[in-house]
Design a protein around this motif. Structure first.
Motif, PDB file in Angstrom:
ATOM      1  N   ASP A  25       0.804  -1.222   0.000  1.00 21.68           N
ATOM      2  CA  ASP A  25       0.000   0.000   0.000  1.00 21.68           C
ATOM      3  C   ASP A  25       0.839   1.275   0.000  1.00 21.68           C
ATOM      4  N   ARG A  42      -1.982   4.103   0.675  1.00 23.98           N
ATOM      5  CA  ARG A  42      -3.354   3.619   0.622  1.00 23.98           C
ATOM      6  C   ARG A  42      -3.740   2.940   1.935  1.00 23.98           C
ATOM      7  N   ASP A  43      -4.924   3.262   2.387  1.00 21.69           N
ATOM      8  CA  ASP A  43      -5.508   2.595   3.550  1.00 21.69           C
ATOM      9  C   ASP A  43      -6.964   2.312   3.209  1.00 21.69           C
ATOM     10  N   PRO A  81      -4.131   8.406   5.938  1.00 22.42           N
ATOM     11  CA  PRO A  81      -3.772   7.083   5.432  1.00 22.42           C
ATOM     12  C   PRO A  81      -2.258   6.896   5.380  1.00 22.42           C
ATOM     13  N   GLY A  82      -1.781   5.785   5.907  1.00 17.95           N
ATOM     14  CA  GLY A  82      -0.346   5.515   5.961  1.00 17.95           C
ATOM     15  C   GLY A  82       0.329   5.994   7.222  1.00 17.95           C
ATOM     16  N   THR A  83      -0.348   6.882   7.980  1.00 17.90           N
ATOM     17  CA  THR A  83       0.183   7.447   9.226  1.00 17.90           C
ATOM     18  C   THR A  83       1.623   7.941   9.059  1.00 17.90           C
TER      19      THR A  83
END
Length: 249
Positions: A7, A22-23, A147-149
């Protein structure tokens, strides 16, 4: 498009990269190419089965034209917010960018490598000024709720507020232009600094390598060049070795 880790996608535009995290069905976009790359940025998002409105925010490593190109389009069409360091947000809002001086570029246009690169970036929007009135500073320190932090890492030198982004869970370091693996003006590939005339503070750009070297990761995604498999410590060692070449360009 290269899926560097699960991701985490690196996409090459016109001699510059952007990154998609991407999450599920949501995305974070890191950097946004030249203005002429806007359709390619959108196409890369759709290639993941997503829609551009799925981008929750754009993060900018630094306020240079080759990384800012699609930002205003996403704001105007999808209402997408953009976050960056406080220093670079100031420059993005004013349009007073800490970029290479045109005379530095002209000097290198007489070389075949420089001619080809200059022609490409002019077609991609290098002569089109950009301001980002809605540029905002990171809302807080530490991991961002996106998303992805991603975790912003301050590494000034290329610009006064340049940031890298660390993805600890993915063991990925996104370095922007603080550490690259290639450039159209460079005769070498592999971890390296950009030529000094690209940096607002060249000495600080060298010092910033110390910050990157201490980060725990297995992959580096640069702003220019291909993703590199190896630790930041090893990449920084190679970049310092390669400075004997890149510092003379």
């Amino acid at each position: 498009m290269h899926e560097v880790a699960e991701d985490v996608f690196c996409v090459e535009g016109t001699a510059v990269n952007w990154v998609l995290l991407r999450d599920g069905t949501e995305l974070t976009l890191i950097d946004a190419g030249w203005s002429g790359d806007t359709s390619r940025v959108e196409a890369s998002i759709r290639a993941l089965g997503c829609h551009p409105r799925d981008v929750q925010a754009i993060l900018l490593t630094h306020a240079h034209l080759d990384h800012m190109g699609a930002i205003n389009h996403f704001r105007e069409k999808y209402g997408t917010e953009v976050f960056m360091s406080t220093a670079d947000a100031t420059h993005a809002r004013s349009g007073d960018l800490e970029q290479a001086h045109p005379t530095d570029i002209i000097k290198r246009c007489i070389r075949p490598r420089g001619i080809r690169w200059t022609a490409r970036i002019i077609r991609a929007g290098a002569l089109k000024p950009i301001t980002i009135p809605h540029a905002s500073s990171y809302p807080h320190t530490g991991p961002l709720d996106l998303p992805g932090t991603p975790v912003p890492i301050a590494c000034s030198g290329h610009t006064s507020g340049h940031s890298a982004f660390h993805l600890p869970d993915k063991r990925v370091l996104i370095t922007g232009d603080a550490l690259v693996t290639g450039h159209s003006l460079s005769p070498i590939t592999g971890p390296q600094l950009l030529p000094p005339f690209f940096a607002h503070h060249p000495d600080e750009a060298h010092t910033a390598l110390n910050i990157l070297a201490d980060i725990d990761a297995d992959w580096i995604i640069p702003g220019h060049g291909s993703p590199w498999h190896g630790t930041p410590t090893a990449a920084v060692e190679l970049a310092r070795h390669n400075a004997a070449v890149t510092d003379t360009l």
